[in-house]
Scaffold this active site. Structure first.
Site, PDB file in Angstrom:
ATOM      1  CG  HIS A 146     -16.194   6.617 -18.405  1.00  0.00           C
ATOM      2  ND1 HIS A 146     -16.031   7.063 -17.123  1.00  0.00           N
ATOM      3  CD2 HIS A 146     -17.383   7.114 -18.822  1.00  0.00           C
ATOM      4  CE1 HIS A 146     -17.084   7.785 -16.772  1.00  0.00           C
ATOM      5  NE2 HIS A 146     -17.917   7.816 -17.782  1.00  0.00           N
ATOM      6  CB  SER A 187     -16.395  13.797 -23.217  1.00  0.00           C
ATOM      7  OG  SER A 187     -17.241  13.041 -22.403  1.00  0.00           O
ATOM      8  CE  LYS A 189     -22.038  23.339 -18.981  1.00  0.00           C
ATOM      9  NZ  LYS A 189     -20.880  24.000 -19.578  1.00  0.00           N
ATOM     10  CG  ASP A 190     -24.353  16.070 -16.766  1.00  0.00           C
ATOM     11  OD1 ASP A 190     -24.237  16.831 -17.751  1.00  0.00           O
ATOM     12  OD2 ASP A 190     -23.722  15.000 -16.652  1.00  0.00           O
ATOM     13  CD  GLU A 209     -46.580   7.168 -31.291  1.00  0.00           C
ATOM     14  OE1 GLU A 209     -47.606   7.577 -31.862  1.00  0.00           O
ATOM     15  OE2 GLU A 209     -46.297   7.468 -30.127  1.00  0.00           O
TER      16      GLU A 209
END
Lengths: 420, 254
Positions: A214, A218, A242-243, A286
């Site tokens: 922030h 971005s 959108k997210d 894993e």
């Protein structure tokens, strides 16, 4: 936080004047300017934070039913599966959530690599991300031990034994880690305590990661800095909307595994209770550790010793160094990459190296799942060498030789051109 | 780029499953089990037959320690039937008011009583071999259901000439190493089904496999039926999320 937001609700205003949390939320999650050209690859950071919260919530509920004792751990997990209301759901969400977390975060990392999100001024943001991956790996490893199945036990034995490679004090450190002379009840107890602790540290570092993004804002698919408000839209409602699309799609995939293939990512051997007297035929970690496991096993005997004439380092130690180095090297990436251009869209050569590197990582993952014999050994070594060459040679050299495509003057420019 | 990503993702998932299938290559017979589809569950009559096979044959040596008698309600048994079934077994309880341990008939809340008091006793009665607990067997082996079925039907009267059987071992087509301590447990007509089904080897093997698949995943039917609802809900939510996103972004050129 230069300007305070005005709120109509008197209670909110009263609190905000004394502690401006609402102003903070308004600035960071409502008005916050986001580049408007972000594609769906930018969903994955938000997805990762959702999975983290989901893991913490399900984990706390599981911990209320779990017993960290060698003679009861395995059975207590089965009690959760059989007798606790929706215990099977909690446990399968948590178990598959670990895999989902890594899938989402790995995609997030490769998105950063493709679009150059690690470059100035986002170096610290990137480095916090590497810390997050390391914490995730530690947490995942500790958690995998808790059901006390065969793979839990033998995985814990193999991984803790790696520390014995440390010169002089290695064996002492391993005994200290175990709390005894083998992986046993004290080990399980402390692993449980640490597995409960680490996610909260992880959560704090994720908080810093978010604060950092922030500050810089971005990155975006063009890699070009935001220049004017014309290039951005507010976080809400544009990116909340959108997210949400990505989040629901992700939850669909997640749920498909939880409800219809809950053991797809797991090893059958972990449904056999830990038995210190019986080693499983293949000890495999894993899936999300497989590339690192391949790197660990890639260093040949006496390679470093013969090459450097340095007798302190044996193959095991060199393997451990290589394995940790594979992650540590990421810390230096912002300075290893000498190109001034961020996005691979404008780096015609780097674009290819990116896909080759991705393929190399997947190949390492495959090698990690195979026994270390025959051709697999040599492919594993070559893939490991390439992994490091990508960072230590390709990144620095490419920046000098590559001629980037002309950059757009602003984020809006290519959009406006397309639309005109 | 999108295509490339999909191809790589698919290759990766394929890689994971082939990695999981690695190891010694023994091809197991592939049976079309009734509960494998996304909508399908167990056949209760088959589970009841499987319980009969387990009770009359397997339970002589193998415990089922994670399953409680009350769980048999899933198979369609009533409270009284479960009480009667549990009552056939003795469990140690206590101490009583005098401080003495005593045995009493099992009750529905007890777990299936094990045939042997401990591992050493089990080994002593089984030529040194330890018959493992069967509660999770289906989940503890690769391709577990087919594996279990193969264990039941994979015995041959004569071992191939190149295999030297060790003392007390039996030749088995599907067992890793082809030598198994367990003697052939099932053959035609070992049990007599109460529902009149003909007890062929194949039928008994399938029934007991079904029963043990249920024992390993008693939540299977509930899981799938909830899963369908969750996926339907998420699908509707997805359509709505896409619509909202489109509406919100309508006027933004990007």
């Amino acid at each position: 936080m230069a300007t305070k937001t005005e709120f109509n609700n008197p209670v909110v205003r009263w609190v905000d004047e004394r502690l401006p949390v609402f102003t903070y939320l308004d600035h960071e999650y409502n008005q916050f300017p986001m580049p408007k050209n972000l594609n769906y690859w930018w969903n994955f950071g938000a997805l990762a934070s959702v999975v983290l919260v989901l893991m913490i919530v399900t984990g706390i509920m599981l911990a209320m039913q779990y017993t960290a004792h060698v003679s009861m751990a395995f059975e207590s997990v089965e009690r959760i599966m059989r007798d606790v209301n929706y215990g099977w759901l909690l446990r399968y969400i948590h178990m598959n959530g670990a895999s989902m977390f890594f899938i989402v975060v790995y995609i997030h990392v490769f998105r950063g690599l493709y679009f150059g999100s690690y470059k100035a001024p986002r170096e610290l943001l990137w480095m916090l991300g590497v810390v997050i991956i390391l914490l995730m790996m530690a947490t995942a490893f500790l958690g995998y031990v808790l059901p006390w199945g065969q793979m839990s036990f033998w995985g814990a034995t193999v991984i803790t034994n790696l520390f014995s490679a440390i010169p002089f004090v290695g064996d002492w450190i391993v005994t200290w880690l175990w709390g005894g002379f083998s992986v046993d009840n004290p080990t399980l107890n402390r692993f449980f305590a640490l597995h409960y602790l680490m996610p909260f540290i992880l959560f704090a570092v994720v908080g810093l990661h978010v604060v950092a993004v922030h500050i810089t804002g971005s990155n975006n698919p063009t890699g070009v800095d935001v220049q004017s408000p014309r290039d951005t839209v507010s976080f809400h409602p544009y990116f909340t909307a959108k997210d949400s699309v990505g989040l629901v799609l992700f939850l669909f995939v997640f749920a498909a595994f939880v409800f219809f293939a809950p053991n797809y990512f797991g090893e059958p051997d972990n449904y056999i209770k830990a038995n210190p007297l019986q080693t499983p035929p293949h000890i495999v970690p894993e899936w999300y550790f497989l590339p690192f496991y391949a790197i660990l096993r890639a260093v040949p005997d006496n390679f470093i010793g013969a090459w450097m004439g340095f007798t302190l380092i044996n193959a095991k130690l060199a393997g451990v160094i290589a394995m940790f180095g594979a992650t540590i090297v990421l810390f230096f990436l912002p300075w290893l990459d000498t190109s001034k251009v961020r996005s691979a869209r404008y780096r015609p050569v780097y674009k290819w190296f990116f896909w080759v590197f991705l393929a190399d990582c997947l190949l390492l993952g495959y090698i990690g799942s195979q026994p270390a014999e025959g051709a697999f050994i040599w492919i594993g070594r070559a893939a490991t060498a390439y992994y490091f060459a990508h960072f230590l040679i390709v990144f620095p050299v490419l920046g000098w030789f590559e001629t980037p495509k002309p950059l757009p003057t602003s984020i809006s420019e290519p959009v406006l051109k397309e639309n005109s | 780029m999108r295509m490339k990503v999909l191809v790589i993702a698919a290759a990766f998932l394929a890689g994971i499953s082939s990695a999981q299938a690695s190891g010694e290559k023994i091809e197991l017979p592939q049976i079309d089990w009734s509960w494998k589809g996304p909508f399908s569950g167990f056949d209760k009559a088959q589970l009841q037959r499987g319980l009969q096979v387990y009770t009359e044959v397997c339970a002589t040596c193998h415990s089922l320690g994670l399953v409680a008698y009350r769980d048999l309600a899933d198979l369609g048994y009533g409270e009284e039937e479960i009480k009667a079934y549990a009552g056939n077994y003795e469990v140690q309880d206590g101490p009583d008011d005098e401080g003495e341990m005593y045995t009493r008939p099992a009750i529905p809340s007890d777990r299936f009583v094990a045939p042997f008091p401990n591992e050493n006793a089990a080994r002593a009665s089984n030529n040194g071999a330890y018959p493992p607990d069967l509660s999770l067997m289906v989940k503890a082996r690769k391709d577990g259901t087919n594996y279990l079925y193969a264990m039941m039907i994979g015995y041959a009267d004569e071992a191939p000439e190149d295999i030297q059987l060790m003392e007390g071992m039996n030749y088995h087509k599907y067992f890793a190493g082809h030598q198994i301590a367990m003697p052939q447990p099932l053959s035609d007509g070992v049990v007599e089904y109460t529902d009149g089904t003909e007890a062929t080897l194949d039928q008994q093997a399938k029934d007991v496999t079904a029963f043990l698949a249920w024992a390993a995943e008693p939540e299977l039917e509930e899981r799938k039926s909830l899963g369908i609802k969750v996926l339907l809900f998420l699908f509707v939510l997805f359509v709505m999320a896409v619509a909202v996103k489109k509406a919100v972004w309508r006027d933004i050129k990007h």
